[in-house]
Design a protein around this motif. Sequence first.
Motif, PDB file in Angstrom:
ATOM      1  N   ILE A 292      -4.308  77.744 113.577  1.00 32.41           N
ATOM      2  CA  ILE A 292      -4.522  78.528 112.401  1.00 32.41           C
ATOM      3  C   ILE A 292      -5.262  77.916 111.178  1.00 32.41           C
ATOM      4  CG2 ILE A 292      -2.610  79.248 110.403  1.00 32.41           C
ATOM      5  CD1 ILE A 292      -0.754  79.680 112.609  1.00 32.41           C
ATOM      6  N   ALA A 293      -4.727  76.323 111.050  1.00 35.02           N
ATOM      7  CA  ALA A 293      -5.865  75.737 110.236  1.00 35.02           C
ATOM      8  C   ALA A 293      -7.304  75.824 110.296  1.00 35.02           C
ATOM      9  CB  ALA A 293      -5.548  74.219 110.423  1.00 35.02           C
ATOM     10  N   SER A 294      -7.672  75.725 111.620  1.00 35.29           N
ATOM     11  CA  SER A 294      -9.261  75.866 111.833  1.00 35.29           C
ATOM     12  C   SER A 294      -9.588  77.409 111.386  1.00 35.29           C
ATOM     13  CB  SER A 294      -9.497  75.892 113.400  1.00 35.29           C
ATOM     14  OG  SER A 294      -9.105  74.435 113.555  1.00 35.29           O
ATOM     15  N   TYR A 295      -8.817  78.415 111.694  1.00 32.11           N
ATOM     16  CA  TYR A 295      -9.100  79.677 111.424  1.00 32.11           C
ATOM     17  C   TYR A 295      -9.519  79.858 109.907  1.00 32.11           C
ATOM     18  CZ  TYR A 295      -8.389  84.664 110.356  1.00 32.11           C
ATOM     19  OH  TYR A 295      -8.416  85.900 109.815  1.00 32.11           O
ATOM     20  N   PHE A 296      -8.512  79.421 109.142  1.00 31.69           N
ATOM     21  CA  PHE A 296      -8.811  79.213 107.551  1.00 31.69           C
ATOM     22  C   PHE A 296      -9.982  78.498 107.250  1.00 31.69           C
ATOM     23  CE2 PHE A 296      -4.207  80.860 107.747  1.00 31.69           C
ATOM     24  CZ  PHE A 296      -4.370  81.674 107.081  1.00 31.69           C
ATOM     25  N   VAL A 297     -10.147  77.343 107.768  1.00 34.37           N
ATOM     26  CA  VAL A 297     -11.114  76.738 107.483  1.00 34.37           C
ATOM     27  C   VAL A 297     -12.478  77.362 107.713  1.00 34.37           C
ATOM     28  CG1 VAL A 297     -12.477  74.507 108.164  1.00 34.37           C
ATOM     29  CG2 VAL A 297     -10.184  74.435 107.738  1.00 34.37           C
ATOM     30  N   PHE A 298     -12.539  77.878 108.904  1.00 35.16           N
ATOM     31  CA  PHE A 298     -13.947  78.850 109.105  1.00 35.16           C
ATOM     32  C   PHE A 298     -13.992  80.049 108.133  1.00 35.16           C
ATOM     33  CE2 PHE A 298     -13.333  77.421 113.800  1.00 35.16           C
ATOM     34  CZ  PHE A 298     -14.419  76.544 113.556  1.00 35.16           C
ATOM     35  N   ASN A 299     -13.089  80.634 107.785  1.00 35.84           N
ATOM     36  CA  ASN A 299     -13.011  81.539 106.670  1.00 35.84           C
ATOM     37  C   ASN A 299     -13.132  81.328 105.540  1.00 35.84           C
ATOM     38  OD1 ASN A 299     -12.627  83.740 108.583  1.00 35.84           O
ATOM     39  ND2 ASN A 299     -10.536  83.802 108.524  1.00 35.84           N
ATOM     40  N   SER A 300     -12.746  80.126 104.917  1.00 38.21           N
ATOM     41  CA  SER A 300     -12.985  79.485 103.697  1.00 38.21           C
ATOM     42  C   SER A 300     -14.460  79.161 103.597  1.00 38.21           C
ATOM     43  CB  SER A 300     -11.958  78.289 103.345  1.00 38.21           C
ATOM     44  OG  SER A 300     -12.614  77.417 104.227  1.00 38.21           O
ATOM     45  N   PHE A 301     -15.132  78.803 104.306  1.00 38.50           N
ATOM     46  CA  PHE A 301     -16.728  78.554 104.341  1.00 38.50           C
ATOM     47  C   PHE A 301     -17.406  79.631 104.469  1.00 38.50           C
ATOM     48  CE2 PHE A 301     -15.241  74.038 105.362  1.00 38.50           C
ATOM     49  CZ  PHE A 301     -15.504  73.494 104.223  1.00 38.50           C
ATOM     50  N   ASN A 302     -16.947  80.996 104.627  1.00 34.84           N
ATOM     51  CA  ASN A 302     -17.631  82.260 104.717  1.00 34.84           C
ATOM     52  C   ASN A 302     -18.695  82.109 105.882  1.00 34.84           C
ATOM     53  OD1 ASN A 302     -16.086  83.313 102.598  1.00 34.84           O
ATOM     54  ND2 ASN A 302     -17.722  82.525 101.183  1.00 34.84           N
ATOM     55  N   ILE A 303     -18.171  81.427 106.881  1.00 37.39           N
ATOM     56  CA  ILE A 303     -18.962  81.301 108.159  1.00 37.39           C
ATOM     57  C   ILE A 303     -18.786  82.955 108.863  1.00 37.39           C
ATOM     58  CG2 ILE A 303     -19.384  80.528 110.583  1.00 37.39           C
ATOM     59  CD1 ILE A 303     -18.243  78.027 109.266  1.00 37.39           C
TER      60      ILE A 303
ATOM     61  N   ILE B 144     -13.091  85.376 117.151  1.00 37.06           N
ATOM     62  CA  ILE B 144     -13.987  84.194 117.561  1.00 37.06           C
ATOM     63  C   ILE B 144     -13.340  83.141 116.589  1.00 37.06           C
ATOM     64  CG2 ILE B 144     -16.104  83.052 117.385  1.00 37.06           C
ATOM     65  CD1 ILE B 144     -17.328  85.695 117.910  1.00 37.06           C
ATOM     66  N   SER B 145     -13.041  82.986 115.450  1.00 41.31           N
ATOM     67  CA  SER B 145     -12.359  81.968 114.526  1.00 41.31           C
ATOM     68  C   SER B 145     -11.015  81.454 115.374  1.00 41.31           C
ATOM     69  CB  SER B 145     -12.159  82.543 113.151  1.00 41.31           C
ATOM     70  OG  SER B 145     -13.298  83.052 112.447  1.00 41.31           O
ATOM     71  N   VAL B 146     -10.277  82.395 115.758  1.00 45.87           N
ATOM     72  CA  VAL B 146      -9.077  81.975 116.363  1.00 45.87           C
ATOM     73  C   VAL B 146      -9.198  81.305 117.614  1.00 45.87           C
ATOM     74  CG1 VAL B 146      -6.782  83.101 117.217  1.00 45.87           C
ATOM     75  CG2 VAL B 146      -7.604  83.809 115.131  1.00 45.87           C
ATOM     76  N   ALA B 147     -10.203  81.753 118.220  1.00 45.49           N
ATOM     77  CA  ALA B 147     -10.576  81.198 119.610  1.00 45.49           C
ATOM     78  C   ALA B 147     -11.034  79.620 119.355  1.00 45.49           C
ATOM     79  CB  ALA B 147     -11.681  82.018 120.603  1.00 45.49           C
ATOM     80  N   LEU B 148     -11.883  79.683 118.405  1.00 43.65           N
ATOM     81  CA  LEU B 148     -12.535  78.235 118.195  1.00 43.65           C
ATOM     82  C   LEU B 148     -11.583  77.378 117.795  1.00 43.65           C
ATOM     83  CD1 LEU B 148     -16.085  79.070 116.290  1.00 43.65           C
ATOM     84  CD2 LEU B 148     -15.587  77.945 118.615  1.00 43.65           C
TER      85      LEU B 148
ATOM     86  N   ILE C  52      -8.346  77.443 118.606  1.00 47.40           N
ATOM     87  CA  ILE C  52      -7.320  77.213 119.800  1.00 47.40           C
ATOM     88  C   ILE C  52      -8.104  76.129 120.560  1.00 47.40           C
ATOM     89  CG2 ILE C  52      -6.469  77.831 121.979  1.00 47.40           C
ATOM     90  CD1 ILE C  52      -5.759  80.502 120.589  1.00 47.40           C
ATOM     91  N   ILE C  53      -9.444  76.127 120.709  1.00 50.57           N
ATOM     92  CA  ILE C  53     -10.183  75.246 121.513  1.00 50.57           C
ATOM     93  C   ILE C  53     -10.279  73.736 120.668  1.00 50.57           C
ATOM     94  CG2 ILE C  53     -12.518  74.313 121.987  1.00 50.57           C
ATOM     95  CD1 ILE C  53     -13.184  77.496 122.653  1.00 50.57           C
ATOM     96  N   ILE C  54     -10.403  73.916 119.324  1.00 51.30           N
ATOM     97  CA  ILE C  54     -10.309  72.601 118.690  1.00 51.30           C
ATOM     98  C   ILE C  54      -8.744  72.119 118.452  1.00 51.30           C
ATOM     99  CG2 ILE C  54     -10.707  71.669 116.053  1.00 51.30           C
ATOM    100  CD1 ILE C  54     -12.903  73.773 115.977  1.00 51.30           C
TER     101      ILE C  54
END
Length: 151
Positions: free
Chosen positions: A17-28, A34-38, A40-42
């Motif tokens: 969940i934290a990674s999902y929000f980090v990806f979205n906050s940097f507007n990637i 894909i954000s959720v999958a990444l 989970i992997i991280i």
Amino acid sequence: MNSSLITNIISVLVLAIASYFVFNSFNIALSPAISVALGIIIGGIATVLLTQLKSASTGVETAHVSELSTLYVGNLPYRANEQAVQEHFELHGVVNSVRLMKDRRTGKRKGYGFVEMDAKGADKAIKNLNDSVFQERTLKVRLAKDKTEEE
């Protein structure tokens, strides 16, 4: 389920969940899936690394789990309990378990049992505790024979 597995699953989910929000906050430009999958992997990788780091810091080594020896302990006092035997053997190594045999019908102890401990500690325990006195009884300590099934 054991508690460490549940802890690991919760850790992976929190890190995902934290990674999902980090990806979205940097507007990637990633789709939410894909954000959720990444995430989970991280999270999975981070949880494994944190678990290994925790094991190393507490001194727990998983390599020694397979190096256990079972000792036969004979001539035990009938009043001895598992905790007293464990404390006595822990002076010589890490004790994994203690099983004192009881009569099925009466529930009274039979005067012998088995101590499972690390291989180095078992060798030390045999050397130091065989023919030693424990609660006014002379112990007999040796490697336990493997159980064989009769056909």
